[in-house]
Write an enzyme that holds these catalytic residues in place. Sequence first.
Site, mmCIF file in Angstrom:
data_model
loop_
_atom_site.group_PDB
_atom_site.id
_atom_site.type_symbol
_atom_site.label_atom_id
_atom_site.label_comp_id
_atom_site.label_asym_id
_atom_site.label_seq_id
_atom_site.Cartn_x
_atom_site.Cartn_y
_atom_site.Cartn_z
ATOM 1 N N SER A 225 0.841 -1.207 0.000
ATOM 2 C CA SER A 225 0.000 0.000 0.000
ATOM 3 C C SER A 225 0.881 1.265 0.000
ATOM 4 O O SER A 225 2.042 1.231 0.423
ATOM 5 C CB SER A 225 -0.904 -0.012 1.230
ATOM 6 O OG SER A 225 -0.115 -0.046 2.393
ATOM 7 N N CYS A 280 -3.906 -4.697 -7.633
ATOM 8 C CA CYS A 280 -3.486 -3.309 -7.816
ATOM 9 C C CYS A 280 -3.817 -2.836 -9.226
ATOM 10 O O CYS A 280 -3.767 -1.645 -9.496
ATOM 11 C CB CYS A 280 -1.995 -3.161 -7.562
ATOM 12 S SG CYS A 280 -1.020 -3.956 -8.815
HETATM 13 P P1 NAD Z 1 0.529 -3.635 2.936
HETATM 14 O O1 NAD Z 1 1.131 -2.321 2.625
HETATM 15 O O2 NAD Z 1 -0.371 -3.730 4.113
HETATM 16 O O3 NAD Z 1 1.671 -4.729 3.189
HETATM 17 C C1 NAD Z 1 2.733 -4.900 2.273
HETATM 18 C C2 NAD Z 1 3.954 -5.408 3.041
HETATM 19 O O4 NAD Z 1 4.344 -4.425 4.005
HETATM 20 C C3 NAD Z 1 3.703 -6.701 3.809
HETATM 21 O O5 NAD Z 1 4.818 -7.533 3.680
HETATM 22 C C4 NAD Z 1 3.500 -6.224 5.228
HETATM 23 O O6 NAD Z 1 3.905 -7.165 6.200
HETATM 24 C C5 NAD Z 1 4.365 -4.982 5.314
HETATM 25 N N1 NAD Z 1 3.829 -3.999 6.245
HETATM 26 C C6 NAD Z 1 2.526 -3.794 6.572
HETATM 27 N N2 NAD Z 1 2.415 -2.799 7.473
HETATM 28 C C7 NAD Z 1 3.671 -2.354 7.724
HETATM 29 C C8 NAD Z 1 4.198 -1.326 8.564
HETATM 30 N N3 NAD Z 1 3.424 -0.566 9.320
HETATM 31 N N4 NAD Z 1 5.528 -1.138 8.563
HETATM 32 C C9 NAD Z 1 6.335 -1.890 7.812
HETATM 33 N N5 NAD Z 1 5.880 -2.888 6.988
HETATM 34 C C10 NAD Z 1 4.569 -3.118 6.949
HETATM 35 O O7 NAD Z 1 -0.204 -4.139 1.606
HETATM 36 P P2 NAD Z 1 -1.146 -5.403 1.418
HETATM 37 O O8 NAD Z 1 -2.449 -5.146 2.104
HETATM 38 O O9 NAD Z 1 -0.411 -6.649 1.743
HETATM 39 O O10 NAD Z 1 -1.347 -5.390 -0.166
HETATM 40 C C11 NAD Z 1 -2.308 -4.606 -0.812
HETATM 41 C C12 NAD Z 1 -1.733 -3.304 -1.303
HETATM 42 O O11 NAD Z 1 -0.648 -3.560 -2.194
HETATM 43 C C13 NAD Z 1 -2.726 -2.484 -2.119
HETATM 44 O O12 NAD Z 1 -2.569 -1.137 -1.783
HETATM 45 C C14 NAD Z 1 -2.305 -2.727 -3.553
HETATM 46 O O13 NAD Z 1 -2.682 -1.715 -4.463
HETATM 47 C C15 NAD Z 1 -0.835 -2.813 -3.401
HETATM 48 N N6 NAD Z 1 -0.206 -3.514 -4.522
HETATM 49 C C16 NAD Z 1 0.539 -2.768 -5.399
HETATM 50 C C17 NAD Z 1 1.123 -3.378 -6.491
HETATM 51 C C18 NAD Z 1 1.957 -2.588 -7.458
HETATM 52 O O14 NAD Z 1 2.767 -3.170 -8.175
HETATM 53 N N7 NAD Z 1 1.816 -1.263 -7.497
HETATM 54 C C19 NAD Z 1 0.968 -4.751 -6.683
HETATM 55 C C20 NAD Z 1 0.223 -5.473 -5.754
HETATM 56 C C21 NAD Z 1 -0.356 -4.838 -4.678
#
Ligand code: NAD
Length: 497
Positions: A225, A280
């Site tokens: 995200s 995404c």
């Molecule tokens: P997320 O941001 O919650 O988590 C992603 C990663 O970050 C995970 O490994 C998680 O453990 C870690 N994380 C979570 N909170 C954290 C924090 N406070 N501090 C440090 N690390 C932390 O995302 P998600 O819910 O797993 O995935 C969905 C999101 O990913 C959506 O926003 C989607 O659009 C995005 N996404 C983007 C792409 C792209 O290529 N642009 C592709 C797939 C998904």
Amino acid sequence: MREIGHFIGGKHVKGAGRTSDVFQPMTGEVIGKVALATKAEVRAAVENAKAAQPAWAATNPQRRARVMFKFLELVARDNEKLAELLAREHGKTIPDAKGDIQRGVEVVEFACGIPHLMKGEYTESAGAGIDLYSMRQPLGVVAGITPFNFPAMIPMWKFAPAIACGNAFILKPSERDPGVPMLLAELMIEAGLPAGILNVVNGDKEAVDGILDDPDIRAIGFVGSTPIAEYIYTRGTASGKRVQCFGGAKNHMIVMPDADMDQVVDALIGAGYGAAGERCMAISVAVPVGKKTADELVGRLIPRVESLKIGPSTSADADFGPMITKAHLEKVKNYVEIGVKEGAKLKVDGRGFKMQGYENGFYMGGCLFDEVKPDMRIYKEEIFGPVLSVVRAKDYQEGLDLANKHEYGNGVAIFTRDGDAARDFASRVEVGMVGINFAIPVPLAYHTFGGWKKSVFGDLNQHGPDSVRFYTKTKTVTSRWPSGVKDGAEFTIPTMK
Ligand code: NAD
């Protein structure tokens, strides 16, 4: 109950600290406990990676490629098992889970070409007796932090090019569906990868902060995200690491009055609701141009959204399955409530959907909003669920402006029969990946993937040639033979006279 630890130095290692529940979204049951790494456990993985990396970098590229070729065979052999586990932990349907694996495999296929991709450049006789050449060298130990929504594809997008380039890799997958990344790491070892070159540390913020603070990690590739992407980019670059972060999205589809409406409706149903909207590159905003187009589009979408087939991940004919967690399901339902309060017209309300026999699963039906306005939260924010918003535009320019003014810029599409409009759109839209009569324009492995604006932090895209640039550094050598030439001291900048 499965216990999932870490994969360090080529073997499974039990976690030493906290754990987190892993759910099976289709039933709502807890099916495993995943370890949440401490900083010390991250450090142990880095030590293993650091010790193994120089020998791997010195292994010739065709041998490194052979590991990738073998890995492809093993993923094909275990395809059913991987897809079943992926669907079980994530909730997507089995055919969609196979697509998730396939799009990762394609980047591994790209990485098989590493002997060609890493070739440097050479200029003979750049000066008298002087040859100039450049080479690409691996960075050392690098890390990938990946999201829940593509637990096979995105880990492979990250580790395959990095490892093929001669780096050692620390993968921190999503704690919500860690099973498949662990299996992929096992398969890499079975394929002949030396122990320590691919390590998986499971965990949450503590593990991520361990990666961000580790002095031996040279680069981080993140997908997730936008707020977390920004955090990782800011903190990672501040400590001198090379960082690329891919964030959230709000992908628009502009529907021109001359578009083939059958094609448009099919595309919106698939791209808006596939994988329960947890992609995404999902289309979450439809922008019909003109009242007639909008009325027809909404009229045709309503029965299609109402008749979407929602089912458990194992169902052979479900269009999509449950959401990842109960908390995420509640968040998406809350956005629908916000949209209603903001005054958008909720034409289809899937919030009450219950899956018979799976009453505790994290299901919701498709939702469709009409007359969504650009100042509404449901338009501005990423919902990441089966919710499609229709924003009516009076003309093409207003549709283009919507996509351009939105803070996200991951994917976008236009549906039209007008080549001029399509060409103008592709040229002027401020979004990284554009579809023309194509709703989910995820570029293939040998091109690169990346958004613009708040959908990305960093310069290079992921996979394709940019991945080789990201995971290597360039060294340029100016050499002169015979070495015995004596020019005396030169005090001017060399100009290769
Ligand atoms: P997320 O941001 O919650 O988590 C992603 C990663 O970050 C995970 O490994 C998680 O453990 C870690 N994380 C979570 N909170 C954290 C924090 N406070 N501090 C440090 N690390 C932390 O995302 P998600 O819910 O797993 O995935 C969905 C999101 O990913 C959506 O926003 C989607 O659009 C995005 N996404 C983007 C792409 C792209 O290529 N642009 C592709 C797939 C998904």
